[in-house]
Scaffold this active site. Sequence first.
Site, PDB file in Angstrom:
ATOM      1  N   ARG A   5       0.831  -1.222   0.000  1.00 47.38           N
ATOM      2  CA  ARG A   5       0.000   0.000   0.000  1.00 47.38           C
ATOM      3  C   ARG A   5       0.866   1.273   0.000  1.00 47.38           C
ATOM      4  NH1 ARG A   5      -3.101  -3.614  -0.819  1.00 47.38           N
ATOM      5  NH2 ARG A   5      -5.188  -3.875   0.032  1.00 47.38           N
TER       6      ARG A   5
ATOM      7  N   SER B 173     -10.906  -0.745   2.947  1.00 51.79           N
ATOM      8  CA  SER B 173     -10.224  -0.905   4.234  1.00 51.79           C
ATOM      9  C   SER B 173      -9.844   0.462   4.775  1.00 51.79           C
ATOM     10  CB  SER B 173      -8.949  -1.733   4.079  1.00 51.79           C
ATOM     11  OG  SER B 173      -9.236  -2.993   3.558  1.00 51.79           O
TER      12      SER B 173
ATOM     13  N   GLU C 280      -5.473   3.733   6.101  1.00 58.03           N
ATOM     14  CA  GLU C 280      -5.079   3.475   4.713  1.00 58.03           C
ATOM     15  C   GLU C 280      -5.452   4.635   3.798  1.00 58.03           C
ATOM     16  OE1 GLU C 280      -6.986   1.091   1.614  1.00 58.03           O
ATOM     17  OE2 GLU C 280      -5.595  -0.488   2.211  1.00 58.03           O
TER      18      GLU C 280
HETATM   19  N1  EPU Z   1     -11.670 -10.817   9.642  1.00 53.48           N
HETATM   20  C1  EPU Z   1     -12.280 -10.613  10.848  1.00 53.48           C
HETATM   21  N2  EPU Z   1     -13.402  -9.834  10.898  1.00 53.48           N
HETATM   22  C2  EPU Z   1     -13.922  -9.264   9.787  1.00 53.48           C
HETATM   23  C3  EPU Z   1     -13.310  -9.461   8.553  1.00 53.48           C
HETATM   24  C4  EPU Z   1     -12.161 -10.239   8.498  1.00 53.48           C
HETATM   25  O1  EPU Z   1     -11.839 -11.109  11.854  1.00 53.48           O
HETATM   26  O2  EPU Z   1     -14.943  -8.570   9.921  1.00 53.48           O
HETATM   27  C5  EPU Z   1     -10.462 -11.630   9.604  1.00 53.48           C
HETATM   28  C6  EPU Z   1     -10.766 -13.013   9.086  1.00 53.48           C
HETATM   29  O3  EPU Z   1     -10.059 -13.949   9.860  1.00 53.48           O
HETATM   30  C7  EPU Z   1     -10.210 -13.019   7.680  1.00 53.48           C
HETATM   31  C8  EPU Z   1      -9.076 -12.034   7.786  1.00 53.48           C
HETATM   32  O4  EPU Z   1      -9.506 -11.062   8.732  1.00 53.48           O
HETATM   33  O5  EPU Z   1      -9.767 -14.278   7.287  1.00 53.48           O
HETATM   34  C9  EPU Z   1      -8.721 -11.348   6.491  1.00 53.48           C
HETATM   35  O6  EPU Z   1      -9.877 -10.732   5.941  1.00 53.48           O
HETATM   36  P1  EPU Z   1      -9.963 -10.390   4.397  1.00 53.48           P
HETATM   37  O7  EPU Z   1      -9.640 -11.595   3.581  1.00 53.48           O
HETATM   38  O8  EPU Z   1     -11.249  -9.719   4.136  1.00 53.48           O
HETATM   39  O9  EPU Z   1      -8.746  -9.401   4.141  1.00 53.48           O
HETATM   40  P2  EPU Z   1      -8.215  -8.109   4.944  1.00 53.48           P
HETATM   41  O10 EPU Z   1      -6.849  -8.442   5.420  1.00 53.48           O
HETATM   42  O11 EPU Z   1      -9.167  -7.637   5.970  1.00 53.48           O
HETATM   43  C10 EPU Z   1      -7.046  -7.139   2.825  1.00 53.48           C
HETATM   44  C11 EPU Z   1      -6.998  -5.849   2.067  1.00 53.48           C
HETATM   45  C12 EPU Z   1      -8.248  -5.687   1.218  1.00 53.48           C
HETATM   46  C13 EPU Z   1      -8.334  -6.869   0.273  1.00 53.48           C
HETATM   47  C14 EPU Z   1      -8.349  -8.163   1.073  1.00 53.48           C
HETATM   48  C15 EPU Z   1      -8.304  -9.401   0.212  1.00 53.48           C
HETATM   49  C16 EPU Z   1      -5.674  -4.344   3.430  1.00 53.48           C
HETATM   50  C17 EPU Z   1      -5.683  -3.145   4.332  1.00 53.48           C
HETATM   51  N3  EPU Z   1      -6.869  -4.729   2.992  1.00 53.48           N
HETATM   52  O12 EPU Z   1      -8.120  -7.038   3.758  1.00 53.48           O
HETATM   53  O13 EPU Z   1      -8.100  -4.485   0.470  1.00 53.48           O
HETATM   54  O14 EPU Z   1      -9.496  -6.792  -0.543  1.00 53.48           O
HETATM   55  O15 EPU Z   1      -7.188  -8.220   1.928  1.00 53.48           O
HETATM   56  O16 EPU Z   1      -7.025  -9.571  -0.298  1.00 53.48           O
HETATM   57  O17 EPU Z   1      -4.607  -4.875   3.134  1.00 53.48           O
HETATM   58  C18 EPU Z   1      -8.547  -2.145   0.582  1.00 53.48           C
HETATM   59  O18 EPU Z   1      -7.326  -1.983   0.600  1.00 53.48           O
HETATM   60  O19 EPU Z   1      -9.342  -1.174   0.598  1.00 53.48           O
HETATM   61  C19 EPU Z   1      -9.080  -3.508   0.540  1.00 53.48           C
HETATM   62  C20 EPU Z   1     -10.381  -3.759   0.570  1.00 53.48           C
END
Ligand code: EPU
Length: 352
Positions: free
Chosen positions: A179, A252, A348
């Site tokens: 990012r 995010s 972010e």
């Molecule tokens: N989780 C929770 N609670 C929630 C949602 C998720 O505990 O409400 C936990 C779950 O265990 C899940 C893990 O967090 O397995 C990861 O969640 P997710 O796969 O949705 O990914 P993220 O790490 O929360 C990142 C990016 C997203 C991107 C997704 C998928 C960042 C800041 N965000 O989110 O990017 O779509 O991975 O690769 O790195 C963005 O940057 O705006 C964005 C949406």
Amino acid sequence: MSGPGIDAAIATGDGYTIAENTSLKDRNTFHVPARAAWLIDVREPQALAEVFGHAALKTQPLLVLGEGSNILFTRDWPGVVLSMVSRGIRLLDDDGERAHLRVQAGENWNDFVRWSLARGFVGLENLILIPGTVGAAPIQNIGAYGTEIREFIAHVEAWDRDANRFVRIAHADCAFDYRDSVFKRTRGRYIVTAVEFDLPRHHELRMDYADVREELAALGIAKPSAPTLAEAIARIRTRKLADPARLGNAGSFFKNPLVDMARAAALRRAHPALPVWPAHDGHSKLSAAWLIQACGFKGLREGDAAVSEQHALVLVNHGSASGAQILALAERIRATVRERFGIELEPEPMIV
Ligand code: EPU
């Protein structure tokens, strides 16, 4: 368009439109109120030389805005808000294995992803449905489901405000990171005008995320094509991430924090359910969503500012929240996560 106080010579440029004291409410996906002292839409990159040739504009604080999908306005912008609305995708070279493309900054990112997949180019399938423009994409090196845009960027073209000329920055000089990029670190210096991509016709698809594997299994697909994988990811995103057209948000709101491996291991011992991923240089990435949910914030609403019910990392505007109210909620989340886990969450989106 010309408004009171605008010098006629400035208001009638070729390739750009300028407006004074303009609302940005429809120009940010949080849909919070804010105004720009000047708003300039640039259709032709060449017009930038003329725009910044005007003494009255040169000295104003500058904010470059794409589709406003990664920004939170907590106040009006006192100077120039500039938006690149230039369009066009040009195939510069295609040797049957790999295509070299030049895409104007104002193209919609998701439209470009679909355009590339429809022509048999692969690579961008995991980045489907990310809001924003092509020009904004390299700034924070957009990424999702194991792919980052940096892998496919050859050059970034920009207007360099320090040097007063166009520059073509090679991949190696973009300083891409999670990012992050040189464009983000030197904010205000470069206005991205076009991005050059190298897209292959064949590559190994990335399906290692649990969500992706589960979605494909639910669809009964073992060996997807790139467009099919893109559709599976679109389904996950549609389910998990609020559509900014219906509910104001900027994806995010916090980055996943990076900590050293020993620290991550200790946190994991205390909280076995905390998702931890390996990162570079002896670091681990923690799930910010998990930390926020563990503090009880998921779905929490303060007036019209809220944490999404679908995803704890997404802050939303239920209608009439101001940017300051959304920021206040974010600060409360940060303070609680800091107190409970000793982890500093970093926003972010850009906060104005
Ligand atoms: N989780 C929770 N609670 C929630 C949602 C998720 O505990 O409400 C936990 C779950 O265990 C899940 C893990 O967090 O397995 C990861 O969640 P997710 O796969 O949705 O990914 P993220 O790490 O929360 C990142 C990016 C997203 C991107 C997704 C998928 C960042 C800041 N965000 O989110 O990017 O779509 O991975 O690769 O790195 C963005 O940057 O705006 C964005 C949406």
